[in-house]
Design an enzyme around this catalytic site. Structure first.
Site, short mmCIF file in Angstrom:
data_model
loop_
_atom_site.label_atom_id
_atom_site.label_comp_id
_atom_site.label_asym_id
_atom_site.label_seq_id
_atom_site.Cartn_x
_atom_site.Cartn_y
_atom_site.Cartn_z
N HIS A 74 0.89 -1.16 0.00
CA HIS A 74 0.00 0.00 0.00
C HIS A 74 0.92 1.21 0.00
CE1 HIS A 74 -2.29 -3.03 2.37
NE2 HIS A 74 -3.36 -2.52 1.79
N ASP A 78 2.42 1.72 3.36
CA ASP A 78 3.34 0.70 3.91
C ASP A 78 4.76 1.16 3.65
OD1 ASP A 78 1.12 -0.90 4.31
OD2 ASP A 78 1.44 -2.09 2.50
N MET A 106 2.40 -5.89 -7.83
CA MET A 106 1.09 -5.30 -7.49
C MET A 106 1.26 -4.16 -6.50
SD MET A 106 -1.25 -5.38 -4.76
CE MET A 106 -1.83 -6.82 -3.88
N GLU A 116 -11.10 -6.38 -4.92
CA GLU A 116 -11.02 -7.43 -3.89
C GLU A 116 -12.25 -7.39 -3.00
OE1 GLU A 116 -7.38 -7.46 -1.63
OE2 GLU A 116 -8.29 -8.64 -0.04
N LYS A 128 -14.94 -8.36 -0.02
CA LYS A 128 -14.93 -8.83 1.38
C LYS A 128 -16.31 -8.51 1.96
CE LYS A 128 -12.21 -8.61 5.64
NZ LYS A 128 -11.13 -7.94 6.39
N GLU A 158 -9.98 -13.41 -2.16
CA GLU A 158 -9.19 -13.83 -0.99
C GLU A 158 -9.88 -15.00 -0.30
OE1 GLU A 158 -7.31 -10.95 1.61
OE2 GLU A 158 -8.01 -12.08 3.36
N HIS A 167 -11.90 -14.12 2.79
CA HIS A 167 -13.09 -13.28 2.59
C HIS A 167 -14.29 -14.10 2.13
CE1 HIS A 167 -10.31 -9.51 1.93
NE2 HIS A 167 -10.13 -10.11 3.10
N ASP A 186 -5.42 -13.58 -3.36
CA ASP A 186 -4.91 -13.45 -2.00
C ASP A 186 -5.11 -14.78 -1.28
OD1 ASP A 186 -4.14 -10.86 -2.36
OD2 ASP A 186 -5.54 -9.97 -0.91
N ASP A 188 -11.94 -11.87 11.06
CA ASP A 188 -10.96 -11.97 9.95
C ASP A 188 -9.62 -12.46 10.49
OD1 ASP A 188 -9.40 -11.54 7.75
OD2 ASP A 188 -9.60 -9.36 7.76
N ASP A 227 -6.87 -14.20 8.75
CA ASP A 227 -5.62 -14.12 7.95
C ASP A 227 -4.60 -15.20 8.31
OD1 ASP A 227 -6.32 -12.03 6.30
OD2 ASP A 227 -5.50 -10.48 7.60
N ASP A 229 -1.78 -13.10 1.49
CA ASP A 229 -2.26 -11.96 2.27
C ASP A 229 -2.67 -12.51 3.63
OD1 ASP A 229 -3.03 -9.55 3.18
OD2 ASP A 229 -4.89 -9.42 2.04
C1 GCO Z 1 -7.96 -7.18 4.53
C2 GCO Z 1 -7.59 -7.14 3.07
C3 GCO Z 1 -6.36 -6.36 2.77
C4 GCO Z 1 -6.18 -6.13 1.29
C5 GCO Z 1 -5.07 -5.17 1.06
C6 GCO Z 1 -4.67 -5.07 -0.39
O1 GCO Z 1 -8.78 -8.01 4.88
O2 GCO Z 1 -7.45 -6.37 5.30
O3 GCO Z 1 -7.45 -8.47 2.63
O4 GCO Z 1 -5.24 -7.02 3.30
O5 GCO Z 1 -5.92 -7.31 0.61
O6 GCO Z 1 -5.46 -3.93 1.52
O7 GCO Z 1 -5.53 -4.28 -1.05
MN MN Z 2 -6.58 -9.27 0.89
MN MN Z 3 -8.24 -9.91 4.09
#
Ligand code: GCO
Ligand code: MN
Ligand code: MN
Length: 403
Positions: free
Chosen positions: A55, A58, A89, A182, A184, A218, A221, A246, A256, A258, A288
């Protein structure tokens, strides 16, 4: 590839925000310090990754001076040049700053929407500076908790205008990004707009240049939405819209998480890898996810290594699955072919329609046939558990002894 050590040819990528995550969550502070961007680049290269994504913030903290920005860019570029890691990306942080608390492109405040466009254009410039070809839009704050604001239809129109605007900006600058939406369903908003892969695909068709837009599905998600990730990516592949992916993992019905790829749903991870490999998906295999909050720096790299290693093991299992004689026989028994009926059904003609209407089907027999899916699924499970194929036909295992 027998020891499952990744190489850049495997196209594994991580976001700076993934391995850089410090363990902070809504209930607790950071449990580890995080790493600088150049350190992440060098470490990922050492582990065999292909690239790194970011990002805007980041890399360049919000409010950095021009001099600070230049220094950060120089250091990051030096690390990329030294290691050969690429940046496939890039994306924009449109969620951390309180300015975006009620959305960026879908804020009801026209000033916030305009600022979101400005921030994204600068972030696209930064991504292009490092050669990024895919630009991801994750609308983290694009949503609502309460719908009394009455903006549901407006929000979609504002979102559409912003994406159309940015697609033209990309062309105007000669960046020629491919954009990946993306989806979610929730978190951080109560309800996020375009909550699933299917919703995003439907929305893309309403854009001015739909060919420039695809999806970045993802694993976590779709799972949070109670849906199957393999089904979602199959639909994206079928539509020619799988522009990025992702990979991570997630328990259904939870916050969430991850999790490390393959940490929870090994069978769904297997079918994900199978779809990517069988379909010839050529994009990055992007993770991700982040290490558990319990981990220190060493745990973070164990997490990163684990994501890649599990992918490679599953890729190997996919090849094994396709070659397994018993699995092939079960598949053949499952998929009944009938050349004559397939010819009649494939395309419409009045003769085909009439022939099908005249045909006598033994529907009782069709309903009585057992499909053998229990057997097939058990074979898959046993293959994943390592008691089939290679393992069972290979020479007996040697005990590892130390002198
Ligand atoms: C989340 C998202 C993020 C995006 C990222 C890239 O759930 O926080 O998955 O990690 O993927 O902002 O755009
Ligand atoms: Mn993501
Ligand atoms: Mn995510």
């Amino acid at each position: 590839m027998t020891d499952y050590t990744p190489t850049p040819a495997d196209k594994f990528t991580f976001g700076l925000w993934t391995v850089g995550q410090t363990g902070r969550d809504p209930f607790g502070e950071a449990t580890r310090p995080g790493f600088s961007a150049p350190h992440i680049v060098r470490k990922l290269a050492e582990l065999g990754a292909y690239g790194v994504d970011f990002h805007d913030n980041d890399l360049i903290p919000l409010g950095a001076s021009a001099a600070q920005r230049d220094q950060i860019v120089r250091d990051f570029r030096a690390a990329l040049d030294d290691t050969g890691l690429v940046v496939p990306m890039a994306t924009t942080n449109l969620f951390t700053d309180p300015a975006f608390k009620d959305g960026a492109f879908t804020s009801a405040d026209a000033r916030v929407r305009a600022y979101a466009l400005q921030k994204t254009m600068y972030a696209m410039d930064l991504g292009a500076e490092f050669g990024a070809q895919t630009y991801v839009f994750w609308g983290g704050r694009e949503g609502t908790e309460v719908d009394g604001g009455g903006k549901l239809l407006d929000a979609l129109a504002w979102f559409r205008d912003s994406l159309n605007f940015l697609a033209q900006y990309s062309q105007d600058q000669g960046y020629n990004y491919r954009f990946a939406l993306e989806p979610k369903p929730n978190e951080p908003r109560g309800d996020i707009f375009l909550p699933t892969v299917g919703s995003a695909l439907g929305f893309i068709a309403t854009l001015e240049q739909p060919e420039l837009f695809g999806v970045n599905p993802e694993f976590a998600h779709e799972t949070m939405a109670g849906l199957s990730f393999p089904h979602a990516i199959a639909q994206a592949i079928d539509a020619g819209k799988l522009f990025h992916i992702d990979l991570n993992d997630q328990k259904m019905g939870r916050f969430d998480q991850d999790l490390r790829f393959g940490a929870e749903n090994l069978k769904a991870a297997f079918f994900t890898v199978k779809l990517l490999e069988d379909s010839g998906y050529a994009g990055p295999r992007h993770f991700d996810a982040h290490a558990l909050r319990t981990e220190d720096a060493e745990g973070v790299w164990a997490f990163a290594r684990g994501c890649m290693r599990t992918y490679l093991i599953l890729k190997d299992k996919v090849a094994q699955w396709s070659e397994d004689a018993e699995i092939r026989a079960a598949l053949e028994a499952y998929r009944v072919q009938d050349a004559e009926l397939e010819a009649l059904s494939r395309t419409y003609s009045s003769t085909n329609a009439q022939a099908l209407k005249n045909r006598a089907f033994d529907r009782v027999a069709l309903g009585q046939r057992g499909l053998g899916l229990e057997h097939l699924d058990q074979l898959t499970a046993e293959l994943l558990l390592g008691v089939r194929g290679k393992a069972s036909t290979a020479a007996p295992r040697q005990m590892v002894t130390t002198a």
